[in-house]
Scaffold this active site. Sequence first.
Site, PDB file in Angstrom:
ATOM      1  N   LYS A  51      -0.102 -58.110  17.053  1.00  0.00           N
ATOM      2  CA  LYS A  51       1.117 -58.830  17.439  1.00  0.00           C
ATOM      3  C   LYS A  51       2.300 -58.391  16.608  1.00  0.00           C
ATOM      4  CE  LYS A  51      -1.218 -63.143  18.541  1.00  0.00           C
ATOM      5  NZ  LYS A  51      -2.007 -63.455  17.332  1.00  0.00           N
TER       6      LYS A  51
ATOM      7  N   LYS B 106      -5.119 -51.058  14.554  1.00  0.00           N
ATOM      8  CA  LYS B 106      -5.419 -51.782  15.795  1.00  0.00           C
ATOM      9  C   LYS B 106      -4.139 -52.299  16.431  1.00  0.00           C
ATOM     10  CE  LYS B 106      -5.728 -56.482  14.292  1.00  0.00           C
ATOM     11  NZ  LYS B 106      -6.116 -57.781  14.769  1.00  0.00           N
TER      12      LYS B 106
ATOM     13  N   LYS C 120      -2.932 -58.437   2.823  1.00  0.00           N
ATOM     14  CA  LYS C 120      -1.686 -59.225   2.787  1.00  0.00           C
ATOM     15  C   LYS C 120      -1.006 -59.071   1.422  1.00  0.00           C
ATOM     16  CE  LYS C 120      -1.466 -61.166   6.884  1.00  0.00           C
ATOM     17  NZ  LYS C 120      -2.601 -60.610   7.553  1.00  0.00           N
TER      18      LYS C 120
HETATM   19  P1  ADP Z   1      -3.254 -60.356  15.856  1.00  0.00           P
HETATM   20  O1  ADP Z   1      -3.989 -59.460  14.914  1.00  0.00           O
HETATM   21  O2  ADP Z   1      -2.651 -59.608  16.972  1.00  0.00           O
HETATM   22  O3  ADP Z   1      -2.284 -61.292  15.165  1.00  0.00           O
HETATM   23  P2  ADP Z   1      -5.088 -62.569  15.984  1.00  0.00           P
HETATM   24  O4  ADP Z   1      -5.361 -62.349  14.535  1.00  0.00           O
HETATM   25  O5  ADP Z   1      -4.408 -63.841  16.361  1.00  0.00           O
HETATM   26  O6  ADP Z   1      -4.312 -61.297  16.552  1.00  0.00           O
HETATM   27  O7  ADP Z   1      -6.447 -62.455  16.794  1.00  0.00           O
HETATM   28  C1  ADP Z   1      -6.822 -63.235  17.888  1.00  0.00           C
HETATM   29  C2  ADP Z   1      -8.113 -62.703  18.470  1.00  0.00           C
HETATM   30  O8  ADP Z   1      -7.890 -61.409  19.066  1.00  0.00           O
HETATM   31  C3  ADP Z   1      -9.221 -62.492  17.427  1.00  0.00           C
HETATM   32  O9  ADP Z   1     -10.464 -62.851  18.004  1.00  0.00           O
HETATM   33  C4  ADP Z   1      -9.174 -61.009  17.152  1.00  0.00           C
HETATM   34  O10 ADP Z   1     -10.425 -60.508  16.748  1.00  0.00           O
HETATM   35  C5  ADP Z   1      -8.770 -60.433  18.510  1.00  0.00           C
HETATM   36  N1  ADP Z   1      -8.019 -59.178  18.357  1.00  0.00           N
HETATM   37  C6  ADP Z   1      -6.789 -59.023  17.805  1.00  0.00           C
HETATM   38  N2  ADP Z   1      -6.387 -57.736  17.855  1.00  0.00           N
HETATM   39  C7  ADP Z   1      -7.386 -57.038  18.468  1.00  0.00           C
HETATM   40  C8  ADP Z   1      -7.565 -55.665  18.852  1.00  0.00           C
HETATM   41  N3  ADP Z   1      -6.623 -54.753  18.641  1.00  0.00           N
HETATM   42  N4  ADP Z   1      -8.719 -55.316  19.463  1.00  0.00           N
HETATM   43  C9  ADP Z   1      -9.672 -56.258  19.711  1.00  0.00           C
HETATM   44  N5  ADP Z   1      -9.570 -57.548  19.392  1.00  0.00           N
HETATM   45  C10 ADP Z   1      -8.453 -57.962  18.790  1.00  0.00           C
END
Ligand code: ADP
Length: 333
Positions: A199, A196, A113
Site C-alpha cells: 500500500k 512486494k 520499521k
Molecule cells: P500492506 O503491506 O499492503 O500494507 P497489509 O499489511 O495490510 O498490506 O496486509 C493485508 C493482507 O494482505 C495480509 O494478509 C498480507 O499478508 C497480504 N498481503 C499484503 N501484500 C501482499 C503481497 N504483495 N502479496 C501477497 N499478499 C500480500
Amino acid sequence: MSKEIVVSGIRSTGHLHLGNYFGAIQNYVKMQDAYNCFFFVADYHALTTHPDPKELRANVFRVLAENIASGLDPEKVALYAQSDVPETNELYLLLNMLAYVGELEKVPTFKDKLRQHPDNVNAGLLTYPVLMAADILLHKGAKVPVGKDQEQHLEMARNFAHRFNTRYNEEFFPEPQVFRFSDETVKIMSLDGIGKMSKSENVNATIFLSDADDVIRKKMMKAKTDQGPTEPNSVMPDYIQNLFVLLNTVSTPEVNATFRDSFNNCSIRYGDMKKQLAEDMVTFITPIREKAFELQQDHDALRKIMKEGAEKARASASKTIEGARKLVGVNYY
Ligand code: ADP
Ligand code: TRP
C-alpha cells in the site's frame, strides 16, 4: 459440528492492491461458508505508522467497501473495525504481561520499521505482534488466512497463547495456524521488481483495486522486463515469474500456456504479454472498483454493516475476556 473459527485483519493504511486481494481477500471469500469468520479492518494497527485522522477514517470505509465488493458477505461473516471491539484492548494488555521486550525487538517487521523510520519508533510498533495476537485469541481463532509476510507474527501469537495456557494451567487459547488453500503462499511482487506490492511503497508499481482502466494499462505496460531468454527453458527472473503469477490469476489457462511456451522457446514478446495481461486485469478489476465506488457513496449503509459486525465480534470477545479475567485473577464479583 460447530464451524472452525477464522480471524484475519487488513490494516487501513491506504488503497487495497492486488497483493491484498490474492494474498488475503480471495481466501476470505472462499472461507466464508465453511468457517465461522471474523474479518476486520485493523485501524489500531494502522495508527502505528499512519496517524492522520482524516485519512484513517476514509481508509477504513474504503477497505470495508473493497472487501464487500470483492465478494465478502457481511451476512455470513462478522465484518468490523478493530477499534469497535474494546475487548481487544483488554486482552492486548493482559498479553503484554507475557510478551518479552527482547523477543519483540527481534521481530523482522519491527527491525524494518526501525530502519525505515528511526524517528518514529513508538511502543505501538514494538507491541504490534501482541495486538495482533489479541485480535486472534479474542475469538479463540484456529485459522488465520494471511500472506507469507505475516507468518512470524502468527508464530508469536502461538507463543503467547502457549505461555498464557502454561502460566494459568489451562488449555484456554488454541494455538492459531496460518491458513492457505494450497502449499504455495501467494506473494505478489511490485511491478518494478523491488520487494512486494504494498500500500505504501512504489504506488506506480502497485495495481490498486481502485485504479481506473487507463491507469492499470499504463502501470502494466511499465512493468519491469528484459530482452527475453536466449536459451530454451531458461530459469525465469523473479520479476518475469511475477507476471506469470498475475497471468495465472486473471487470464485463461490457454493464454497462460501460450506465453509460457513462448518463453520456453525464446519467442516471447513481453510487450504482447503485458498488453494481454493489462486487458485481463482491467476486466477483472472493473466490476470490483465500480461496486466499491457505489458502496462508498453510502457511509450510513457501511456504518450499519460495521456496527452489526462489531456486535457479533463483541459477543464472542466478551466470553473470552470473562474467562481470561477469571484465570488471571482480576475478577472480584
Ligand atoms: P500492506 O503491506 O499492503 O500494507 P497489509 O499489511 O495490510 O498490506 O496486509 C493485508 C493482507 O494482505 C495480509 O494478509 C498480507 O499478508 C497480504 N498481503 C499484503 N501484500 C501482499 C503481497 N504483495 N502479496 C501477497 N499478499 C500480500
Ligand atoms: N498485521 C497484519 C498485516 O499487517 C494485519 C492484522 C492485524 C492481522 N491483526 C491481525 C492479520 C489478525 C491477521 C489476524 O497484514
